[in-house]
Design a protein around this motif. Structure first.
Motif, PDB file in Angstrom:
ATOM      1  N   SER A   1       0.859  -1.237   0.043  1.00  0.00           N
ATOM      2  CA  SER A   1       0.063  -0.039  -0.064  1.00  0.00           C
ATOM      3  C   SER A   1       0.678   1.292  -0.286  1.00  0.00           C
ATOM      4  O   SER A   1       1.388   1.490   0.967  1.00  0.00           O
TER       5      SER A   1
ATOM      6  N   CYS B   1      -0.046   5.199   2.150  1.00  0.00           N
ATOM      7  CA  CYS B   1      -0.957   4.493   2.962  1.00  0.00           C
ATOM      8  C   CYS B   1      -1.541   5.514   3.888  1.00  0.00           C
ATOM      9  O   CYS B   1      -2.485   4.945   4.679  1.00  0.00           O
TER      10      CYS B   1
ATOM     11  N   GLU C   1      -5.974   1.725   4.570  1.00  0.00           N
ATOM     12  CA  GLU C   1      -6.069   1.081   3.173  1.00  0.00           C
ATOM     13  C   GLU C   1      -5.315  -0.429   3.783  1.00  0.00           C
ATOM     14  O   GLU C   1      -6.074  -1.215   3.421  1.00  0.00           O
ATOM     15  N   PRO C   2      -4.154  -0.213   3.961  1.00  0.00           N
ATOM     16  CA  PRO C   2      -3.644  -1.683   4.522  1.00  0.00           C
ATOM     17  C   PRO C   2      -4.265  -2.421   5.290  1.00  0.00           C
ATOM     18  O   PRO C   2      -4.312  -3.652   5.136  1.00  0.00           O
TER      19      PRO C   2
ATOM     20  N   GLY D   1       2.937  -1.092   4.329  1.00  0.00           N
ATOM     21  CA  GLY D   1       2.326   0.224   3.940  1.00  0.00           C
ATOM     22  C   GLY D   1       3.490   1.134   4.155  1.00  0.00           C
ATOM     23  O   GLY D   1       4.308   1.159   5.085  1.00  0.00           O
TER      24      GLY D   1
ATOM     25  N   PHE E   1      -0.923  -0.836  -4.342  1.00  0.00           N
ATOM     26  CA  PHE E   1      -2.302   0.027  -4.315  1.00  0.00           C
ATOM     27  C   PHE E   1      -1.579   1.303  -4.173  1.00  0.00           C
ATOM     28  O   PHE E   1      -0.682   1.477  -3.053  1.00  0.00           O
TER      29      PHE E   1
END
Ligand SMILES: C[S@@+](CC[C@H](N)C(=O)[O-])C[C@H]1O[C@@H](n2cnc3c(N)ncnc32)[C@H](O)[C@@H]1O
Length: 290
Positions: free
Chosen positions: A113, A116, A121-122, A145, A217
């Motif tokens: 991520s 992050c 998110e993570p 992250g 991501f």
């Protein structure tokens, strides 16, 4: 506080670009004042250009971190973009797990991520994996992250969130399942924390140590970069992915302008990219069908 001069604006915008790759210009005068005014006063600077000079010269310990914390926008929420999490749950993760069967590392999953922020998110990714894989604790899962902001990372590492943060995207069932009530807020449970590691990383710099990733991501950060920084970023990210790894960007971002390897593949209405799959598999087929 003395009013902003054009020399102040130039000095601050160049500094912010050099430190973070974030593209500020004269139209961001209000941001310069609201985000950095406090630092100018607190560190006894003659003005914004002086703050920029002291930051560059590392004259005040910790000032670089303070400036980075102030100029970055850490807006995030749990399970941001429902369609992406649907795609992960119903398509991308199940297929990735199938792909792993019989491979050298059948129970190893690596996600990054990048940018992050404060960790939502993570941790949302860790919860999604735990929901999909009943024996998830027997897997070697690492969700890394990274972010440039030390303050955001400290928050992420701690894994504690207040009521307002929890009200942004966290549902009641997951709240009870993955958090413990603590100190007027909520603490992520250790089993979810354990899947996630955090470290500082500047996306404008080298990606040494990031390779063979199953998922990256990189959402809602490249929008702050200049066009050249953005294309360099996604080129480098493609090298950090495994041949069949997926890259996911923010719901409002598109990479189609970066070339044919960046044609989106739609799953559950989410835009996903497999830039190396394009090279490894059938480039002719992909480009002719796009
Ligand atoms: C708007 S948040 C996005 C958080 C999360 N990815 C999401 O979509 O919810 C953008 C994050 O990018 C980080 N950031 C900005 N410039 C960066 C850089 N050069 N390297 C790494 N992170 C950066 C900021 O600190 C901030 O936490």
């Amino acid at each position: 506080m003395t009013p902003l001069t054009s020399a102040d604006i130039d000095a601050v915008c160049t500094l912010v670009d050099d430190l973070c790759g974030i593209a500020w210009d004269g139209s961001k005068a209000y941001l310069i004042e609201s985000r950095l005014g406090n630092l100018v006063t607190r560190h006894g600077c003659a003005g914004y250009a002086d703050l920029a000079r002291k930051t560059r010269a590392r004259l005040i310990p910790g000032l670089v971190d303070e400036v980075v914390n102030a100029v970055t926008t850490n807006e995030t929420l749990w399970f941001r973009d429902q369609s992406l999490f649907q795609a992960l749950q119903h398509k991308l993760l199940p297929e990735k797990l199938d792909e792993k069967v019989g491979s050298l590392h059948p129970k190893r999953l690596r996600m990054w991520s990048a940018a992050c922020s404060t960790g939502q998110e993570p941790y949302s990714l860790a919860m999604t994996f735990a929901e999909l894989v009943p024996d998830w604790d027997t897997w070697d899962v690492q969700i890394v992250g990274t972010d440039i902001s030390p303050a955001a990372l400290e928050h992420a590492r701690r894994g504690w969130y207040g009521e307002l943060e929890m009200s942004r995207g966290m549902d009641e069932i997951r709240l009870r399942k993955y958090f413990v009530r603590q100190e007027n807020g909520w603490q992520v449970r250790p089993e979810i924390l354990r899947m996630c590691r955090f470290r500082q990383h500047n996306l404008q710099q080298s990606f040494t140590g990031f390779s063979d990733l199953d998922f990256i991501f990189c959402r809602n950060v490249a929008i702050y970069f200049r066009a050249d920084g953005r294309s360099r970023l996604f080129e480098k990210l493609s090298h950090a992915l495994a041949p069949t790894g997926w890259l996911i960007v923010g719901a409002a971002e598109s990479l189609t302008d970066l070339g044919p390897q960046w044609q989106p593949i739609m799953h559950c209405r989410a835009c996903c990219y497999q830039p190396n799959g394009f090279r490894v598999n059938s480039p002719v087929e992909r480009s002719s069908s796009s």
